[in-house]
Design a protein around this motif. Structure first.
Motif, PDB file in Angstrom:
ATOM      1  N   SER A   7       7.490  -8.844 -14.025  1.00  0.00           N
ATOM      2  CA  SER A   7       8.196  -9.259 -12.870  1.00  0.00           C
ATOM      3  C   SER A   7       6.949  -9.194 -11.461  1.00  0.00           C
ATOM      4  N   LEU A   8       5.879  -8.249 -11.590  1.00  0.00           N
ATOM      5  CA  LEU A   8       4.925  -8.535 -10.788  1.00  0.00           C
ATOM      6  C   LEU A   8       4.161  -9.590 -10.736  1.00  0.00           C
ATOM      7  N   ARG A   9       3.959 -10.261 -11.652  1.00  0.00           N
ATOM      8  CA  ARG A   9       3.286 -11.491 -12.008  1.00  0.00           C
ATOM      9  C   ARG A   9       4.493 -12.628 -11.093  1.00  0.00           C
ATOM     10  N   LYS A  10       5.639 -12.580 -11.242  1.00  0.00           N
ATOM     11  CA  LYS A  10       6.325 -13.298 -10.912  1.00  0.00           C
ATOM     12  C   LYS A  10       6.459 -13.557  -9.203  1.00  0.00           C
ATOM     13  N   ASN A  11       6.317 -12.219  -8.950  1.00  0.00           N
ATOM     14  CA  ASN A  11       6.367 -11.960  -7.379  1.00  0.00           C
ATOM     15  C   ASN A  11       5.141 -11.603  -6.466  1.00  0.00           C
ATOM     16  N   GLN A  12       4.055 -12.065  -7.029  1.00  0.00           N
ATOM     17  CA  GLN A  12       2.878 -11.788  -6.304  1.00  0.00           C
ATOM     18  C   GLN A  12       2.575 -11.857  -4.809  1.00  0.00           C
ATOM     19  N   THR A  13       1.949 -11.020  -4.158  1.00  0.00           N
ATOM     20  CA  THR A  13       1.942 -11.170  -2.876  1.00  0.00           C
ATOM     21  C   THR A  13       0.964 -12.318  -2.440  1.00  0.00           C
ATOM     22  N   ASP A  14       0.830 -12.668  -1.116  1.00  0.00           N
ATOM     23  CA  ASP A  14       0.125 -13.993  -0.688  1.00  0.00           C
ATOM     24  C   ASP A  14      -1.585 -13.495  -1.088  1.00  0.00           C
ATOM     25  N   ALA A  15      -1.785 -12.188  -0.646  1.00  0.00           N
ATOM     26  CA  ALA A  15      -3.486 -11.854  -1.031  1.00  0.00           C
ATOM     27  C   ALA A  15      -3.536 -12.022  -2.493  1.00  0.00           C
TER      28      ALA A  15
END
Length: 115
Positions: A7-15
């Protein structure tokens, strides 16, 4: 834990996206980086298993969880990882300098230990 990492890979931050564009496909000195990787009880933003380098990109929420981050860094260091931390604004405003710090860390970690 693996589902959370996915889930974190799919929703990464801009940075995180900026860093990943520079690390993916062995672009940095031929190193294979992984993102949102589970290591023990933690998920790290980026890791290169050889030469044991972890890169964390921290947003504002990390100001309130400094003790947690410190414990995580100590855990990773005990496993032999070097941990580099950058704030989101550092990555977004000075990408080249951040990438140079990462590049130099990879070079340093790859060098044989001098006795």
């Amino acid at each position: 834990m693996k589902d959370l990492a996915r889930s974190l890979r799919k929703n990464q931050t801009d940075a995180e996206r900026v860093i990943w564009q520079q690390l993916r496909n062995r672009q940095l000195l031929g190193c294979k980086f992984r993102r949102q990787q589970v290591i023990g009880p933690f998920i790290v933003d980026f890791v290169c298993l050889e030469p044991k380098l972890v890169i964390e990109v921290d947003g504002g929420q990390h100001a309130e969880q400094q003790e947690y981050d410190q414990n995580r860094s100590h855990y990773l260091q005990r496993l032999g990882y070097r941990v580099l931390r950058f704030w989101n604004h550092e990555v977004l405003q000075n990408r080249l300098a951040v990438m140079e710090v990462i590049r130099l860390a990879v070079i340093e970690l790859r060098e044989p230990v001098k006795t």
